[in-house]
Design a protein around this motif. Structure first.
Motif, PDB file in Angstrom:
ATOM      1  N   ALA A 176      40.095  32.747  48.564  1.00  0.00           N
ATOM      2  CA  ALA A 176      40.991  33.273  47.531  1.00  0.00           C
ATOM      3  C   ALA A 176      41.823  32.175  46.877  1.00  0.00           C
ATOM      4  O   ALA A 176      41.987  31.096  47.429  1.00  0.00           O
ATOM      5  N   ASP A 177      42.339  32.481  45.689  1.00  0.00           N
ATOM      6  CA  ASP A 177      43.346  31.621  45.057  1.00  0.00           C
ATOM      7  C   ASP A 177      44.731  32.129  45.426  1.00  0.00           C
ATOM      8  O   ASP A 177      45.650  31.366  45.664  1.00  0.00           O
TER       9      ASP A 177
ATOM     10  N   ASP B  58      34.163  25.300  40.645  1.00  0.00           N
ATOM     11  CA  ASP B  58      35.087  26.424  40.731  1.00  0.00           C
ATOM     12  C   ASP B  58      34.802  27.383  39.603  1.00  0.00           C
ATOM     13  O   ASP B  58      34.862  26.987  38.450  1.00  0.00           O
ATOM     14  N   ASP B  59      34.491  28.632  39.916  1.00  0.00           N
ATOM     15  CA  ASP B  59      34.353  29.508  38.767  1.00  0.00           C
ATOM     16  C   ASP B  59      35.758  29.892  38.325  1.00  0.00           C
ATOM     17  O   ASP B  59      36.720  29.830  39.072  1.00  0.00           O
ATOM     18  N   GLU B  60      35.827  30.257  37.069  1.00  0.00           N
ATOM     19  CA  GLU B  60      37.138  30.400  36.444  1.00  0.00           C
ATOM     20  C   GLU B  60      37.864  31.667  36.864  1.00  0.00           C
ATOM     21  O   GLU B  60      39.061  31.791  36.696  1.00  0.00           O
TER      22      GLU B  60
ATOM     23  N   LYS C 297      42.344  42.833  29.596  1.00  0.00           N
ATOM     24  CA  LYS C 297      41.364  41.848  29.081  1.00  0.00           C
ATOM     25  C   LYS C 297      41.234  40.592  29.938  1.00  0.00           C
ATOM     26  O   LYS C 297      40.651  39.603  29.519  1.00  0.00           O
ATOM     27  N   LYS C 298      41.808  40.598  31.152  1.00  0.00           N
ATOM     28  CA  LYS C 298      41.623  39.423  32.028  1.00  0.00           C
ATOM     29  C   LYS C 298      40.810  39.823  33.245  1.00  0.00           C
ATOM     30  O   LYS C 298      40.939  40.930  33.749  1.00  0.00           O
ATOM     31  N   ASP C 299      39.981  38.872  33.728  1.00  0.00           N
ATOM     32  CA  ASP C 299      39.145  39.149  34.897  1.00  0.00           C
ATOM     33  C   ASP C 299      39.805  38.680  36.186  1.00  0.00           C
ATOM     34  O   ASP C 299      40.402  37.600  36.234  1.00  0.00           O
ATOM     35  N   PHE C 300      39.659  39.475  37.233  1.00  0.00           N
ATOM     36  CA  PHE C 300      40.106  39.093  38.576  1.00  0.00           C
ATOM     37  C   PHE C 300      39.046  39.564  39.562  1.00  0.00           C
ATOM     38  O   PHE C 300      38.433  40.606  39.355  1.00  0.00           O
TER      39      PHE C 300
END
Length: 440
Positions: free
Chosen positions: A260-261, A174-176, A224-227
């Motif tokens: 998707a999550d 699972d990539d983060e 600063k967070k990736d989606f």
């Protein structure tokens, strides 16, 4: 992790649906109150060896037809082929090799996907061996004889299917980066929402190359967070001729939700919640994904102090099985509440991965049983020994009982409500597996 997708294609009447139903087996379980999950299911989950994958049945392809419906079916089969990782091409040994099989084979060659040639209705291999070999002429490699009706040869066929999964899917770590699917009917503003997010000053965007699936993936950095956002370009609405075929356009949505999550279901404020919205929501719920319901075009609505509550009641009436999904009223046009939407996404992601220790969990369970006794039937009472959480995404619990038959749906729902009261789990479905344990 996203499951590989296997599409079943072929001319009409070669036995695709029979094959689909045998592979889906009893797997097509319908949650009692999930709407829109009907018998005309075209996708189902299959497990073979250690692989889980999704199969899609595509209806018959008539390569040269001018009939509108058949033309549309061809388009839909093409969507399935583009979306699939592996294709099962089904032909019929009784009809033999026909001209249209060659045309379908040519269509499949262009797809450059692994194609497994399945010769159906072979109930006696020795007798029909020569007839099976005739299909070598399609130039698609070794024909695999099966009989869907008698369940012969399916294991060998499935072995070949799983060998052909893309290598990264066999043991994909699972990539983060959380993946967010924007889902909903056409014209509710899915692409506008994505464009608005991408146009925000605080967002850094990069397109992800090489995504094979039929959706567009965009990497977004917000605070600063990736989606990763997956845009599904929407389900088509029914029109006169498309009645029977509308279900195929669900394929794109299923594929996106699968990867998707969290799924954000966009509802049009001006239209209110519709049957098709409920259908799409049901897919995310069934697949155990986090969910947020975003009502778009809220800026266009005449409002008073009761409008929002009425809208929420209406959604909850139609989506009774999804009360856990938080609701947000947005405008993709003005960007209203976008920052709140990102906060919600983060909350749902955390809840999807929430683990509860067995001790506190059982405290809640025993308290729930004290307040509301487990059901009994014909003088036998349900005993629940304990429960424990076995996995996340979605949070899944095993409940050990004396007799599975006594564990009614309504009692499971009651325990779910108690668990939610104590631990939240907002935005994520939670699953329960009931296991029997003989009394010592």
């Amino acid at each position: 992790m996203s499951k590989p997708i296997v599409a079943i294609v072929g001319r009409p009447n070669v036995g695709k649906s029979t094959l689909f139903n045998v592979l889906a087996g009893e797997k097509i379980s319908i949650v009692e109150d999930t709407p829109g999950v009907t018998r005309d299911r075209i996708y189902a989950d299959v497990t073979w060896l250690k692989y889980d994958f999704t199969i899609i049945d595509t209806g018959g392809i008539e390569p040269e037809s001018d009939d509108e419906i058949l033309k549309h079916m061809r388009t839909q089969a093409q969507i399935a082929i583009d979306t699939a990782d592996v294709i099962l091409f089904v032909v019929d040994v009784k009809q033999g090799l026909v001209d249209d099989d060659h045309k379908v084979a040519n269509m499949l060659r262009k797809a450059r996907k692994p194609v497994i040639l399945v010769v159906n209705k072979v109930d006696n291999f020795d007798k029909l061996e020569m007839d099976v070999f005739e299909f070598y002429n399609l130039g698609l490699g070794e024909p695999r004889p099966v009989s869907s009706a008698s369940k012969l040869g399916l294991g060998d066929m499935l072995d070949v299917v799983v060998e052909n999964f893309p290598p990264n899917m066999k043991d994909e770590e699972d990539d983060e980066i959380p993946k967010i699917a924007i889902i909903g009917k056409p014209n509710v503003g899915k692409s506008s929402l994505i464009n608005k997010i991408l146009g925000e000053e605080r967002v850094i965007v990069s397109n992800i190359a090489g995504t094979t699936r039929d959706a567009v993936d965009t990497l977004v950095k917000y605070n600063k967070k990736d989606f990763v956002f997956i845009d599904t370009a929407g389900l088509r609405r029914k029109s006169k001729i498309k009645e029977t075929l509308e279900r195929y356009s669900i394929i794109r949505t299923v594929a996106a939700i699968e990867r998707a999550d969290v799924a954000i279901l966009i509802i049009d404020a001006e239209e209110g919640i519709t049957e098709q919205d409920a259908k799409i929501a049901g897919i995310a719920h069934e697949r155990g994904k986090g969910a947020i319901i975003a009502v778009n075009k809220w800026d266009a609505i005449e409002k008073n102090d009761k409008t929002m509550n009425r809208f929420i009641e209406n959604i909850e009436d139609k989506l009774t099985y999804m009360l856990y999904a938080p609701k947000i009223f947005i405008s993709a046009h003005t960007g209203q509440r976008l920052n709140r939407l990102f906060e919600m996404i983060e909350m749902v992601i955390q809840n999807q991965a929430l683990r509860v220790a067995t001790g506190p969990l059982n405290d809640i369970l025993y308290e729930a049983m004290a307040l509301n006794q487990p059901p009994s039937d014909k003088g036998k009472r349900l005993k629940i020994y304990y429960m424990t959480q076995v996995s996340i995404k979605p949070p899944t619990f095993v409940i050990f009982v004396n007799d599975k038959e006594l564990m009614h749906f309504s009692y499971t729902r009651y325990i779910e409500n108690k668990v939610r009261e104590s631990f939240g789990f907002k935005g994520t479905p939670i699953h329960f597996i009931v296991r029997e344990r003989k009394e010592k």
